[in-house]
Design a protein around this motif. Sequence first.
Motif, PDB file in Angstrom:
ATOM      1  N   HIS A  13       0.729  -1.475   0.275  1.00  0.00           N
ATOM      2  CA  HIS A  13      -0.410  -0.190   0.032  1.00  0.00           C
ATOM      3  C   HIS A  13       1.071   0.955  -0.145  1.00  0.00           C
ATOM      4  CE1 HIS A  13      -3.682   2.126   0.440  1.00  0.00           C
ATOM      5  NE2 HIS A  13      -2.578   2.416   1.539  1.00  0.00           N
ATOM      6  N   THR A  14       1.606   1.420   0.670  1.00  0.00           N
ATOM      7  CA  THR A  14       2.964   2.644   0.796  1.00  0.00           C
ATOM      8  C   THR A  14       3.735   2.308  -0.455  1.00  0.00           C
ATOM      9  OG1 THR A  14       2.390   2.721   3.622  1.00  0.00           O
ATOM     10  CG2 THR A  14       3.899   3.860   2.468  1.00  0.00           C
ATOM     11  N   PHE A  17       2.614   4.138  -2.920  1.00  0.00           N
ATOM     12  CA  PHE A  17       2.598   5.491  -3.405  1.00  0.00           C
ATOM     13  C   PHE A  17       4.225   6.155  -3.437  1.00  0.00           C
ATOM     14  CE2 PHE A  17      -0.997   5.414  -0.089  1.00  0.00           C
ATOM     15  CZ  PHE A  17      -2.303   6.422  -1.178  1.00  0.00           C
ATOM     16  N   ILE A  18       5.317   5.391  -2.804  1.00  0.00           N
ATOM     17  CA  ILE A  18       6.605   5.813  -3.012  1.00  0.00           C
ATOM     18  C   ILE A  18       7.004   5.563  -4.455  1.00  0.00           C
ATOM     19  CG2 ILE A  18       8.431   5.805  -2.539  1.00  0.00           C
ATOM     20  CD1 ILE A  18       8.011   4.744   0.448  1.00  0.00           C
ATOM     21  N   VAL A  19       6.791   4.910  -5.163  1.00  0.00           N
ATOM     22  CA  VAL A  19       6.900   4.480  -6.513  1.00  0.00           C
ATOM     23  C   VAL A  19       6.147   5.878  -7.104  1.00  0.00           C
ATOM     24  CG1 VAL A  19       6.453   2.989  -8.601  1.00  0.00           C
ATOM     25  CG2 VAL A  19       7.210   1.990  -6.194  1.00  0.00           C
ATOM     26  N   CYS A  76       9.827  -0.982   1.762  1.00  0.00           N
ATOM     27  CA  CYS A  76       8.358  -0.417   2.418  1.00  0.00           C
ATOM     28  C   CYS A  76       7.782  -1.738   2.559  1.00  0.00           C
ATOM     29  CB  CYS A  76       7.808   0.218   0.794  1.00  0.00           C
ATOM     30  SG  CYS A  76       8.762   1.407  -0.283  1.00  0.00           S
ATOM     31  N   ALA A  77       8.321  -3.071   2.990  1.00  0.00           N
ATOM     32  CA  ALA A  77       8.356  -4.537   3.264  1.00  0.00           C
ATOM     33  C   ALA A  77       8.624  -5.146   4.841  1.00  0.00           C
ATOM     34  CB  ALA A  77       8.536  -4.671   1.935  1.00  0.00           C
ATOM     35  N   GLY A  78       7.243  -4.414   5.486  1.00  0.00           N
ATOM     36  CA  GLY A  78       7.118  -4.700   7.186  1.00  0.00           C
ATOM     37  C   GLY A  78       6.750  -6.559   6.893  1.00  0.00           C
ATOM     38  N   ALA A 290       5.654   9.058   2.027  1.00  0.00           N
ATOM     39  CA  ALA A 290       6.222   8.863   0.443  1.00  0.00           C
ATOM     40  C   ALA A 290       6.400  10.806   0.492  1.00  0.00           C
ATOM     41  CB  ALA A 290       4.721   8.750  -0.521  1.00  0.00           C
ATOM     42  N   PRO A 291       6.271  11.572   0.020  1.00  0.00           N
ATOM     43  CA  PRO A 291       7.203  12.736   0.001  1.00  0.00           C
ATOM     44  C   PRO A 291       7.757  12.475   1.223  1.00  0.00           C
ATOM     45  CG  PRO A 291       4.186  13.607   0.526  1.00  0.00           C
ATOM     46  CD  PRO A 291       4.469  11.939   0.762  1.00  0.00           C
ATOM     47  N   LEU A 292       7.730  12.334   2.162  1.00  0.00           N
ATOM     48  CA  LEU A 292       8.649  11.945   3.188  1.00  0.00           C
ATOM     49  C   LEU A 292      10.473  11.364   2.995  1.00  0.00           C
ATOM     50  CD1 LEU A 292       6.609  11.913   6.492  1.00  0.00           C
ATOM     51  CD2 LEU A 292       8.070  13.547   5.967  1.00  0.00           C
ATOM     52  N   VAL A 293      10.243  10.309   2.384  1.00  0.00           N
ATOM     53  CA  VAL A 293      11.074   9.672   1.532  1.00  0.00           C
ATOM     54  C   VAL A 293      11.783   9.772   0.668  1.00  0.00           C
ATOM     55  CG1 VAL A 293      10.578   7.532   0.108  1.00  0.00           C
ATOM     56  CG2 VAL A 293      10.173   7.449   2.666  1.00  0.00           C
TER      57      VAL A 293
END
Length: 335
Positions: A13-14, A17-19, A76-78, A290-293
Amino acid sequence: MKNRIAIYGAYGHTGKFIVAELYRQGYKNLLLSGRDLEKLLVLNNVFPDLEVKAADIHEPASLDNAFSGAAIIINCAGPYLDTAAPIVKSALRTGSHYIDLAAEQKAVLDIFEEFSEQAEDKNILVIPAAAFYGGLADLLAAVITDDWDYTDEIDVYIGLDSWHPTKGTRLTGDRNHYKRLTFKDNRLQELEQTLSKEWDFKIPIGRKEVVSLPLSEIITISRHLNVNTINTYLSRNSLDDLRNDSTPEPKPVDEKNRSSQRFCVEVVARKDDIERKIAAQGQDIYAVTAPLVVEAVNRILSRKSKRKGVATLAEAFTAGDFLKSLQEDDIIISL
């Protein structure tokens, strides 16, 4: 190839967003990775010009093969209690910088304790908890204590109008059975009791009952700020949502695929008789990661990091400048 970025768990999910944010900002040399090749290929249909490589945390050679040539690995994998160490080790072998989104305290603490010396020796930057939980409060706390040599107390208040958890969040909660740590008398110690009180987050969250729930920002803030006590409080309504098995997953409502959930993070710092406050508001706790990363990626590649080794967002970068660079559509900062 020197600016290649590998995103592990890209189909999560997250991760998606990052991609999307990396792609929007012009990064095309991206490697989509994760354990499930079928899910990677589905995501590849959305981004057909990006490379895909499956890799397994239990197979170090597959990780090294996927990350070879990557300047930065974004994990991004928990749950990060399982994925962080294998991927950090691969980053050390491949000479790649590393970023993750861990909310689990032990996962973050283990990275600091196990890999700090190795990362510094390899001249790479390892940033755990560069996300809504862990990273955001760390940046906010660093801004309002920047000119203080010590701080008596830092309180972090996290208010959500609702929390629709992802499957990954639920998996992490099931996996994370370690006792929560707070920071008191200049040291980490187990949380003795859960406290509750009311806190007014103003519009749009309003007045909420909050309960003490230390997350990874206890670790990130205490690593580099000279502070006696750190407390974290989470709005009870969001915790109730999280604990309710029938609470649905987040549903997209806008062009960025964000859910309608709103958040507010307030950080209050006290020194002697001085009190300072700073707040961050926005939409969707997963999307705002996403914007933080990506801003961390921008600064690593443009050589704006202040150090190497294991570091928090606020240790690695100038916190005030970092926050000012974020778009108001993603996050609004107010002192």
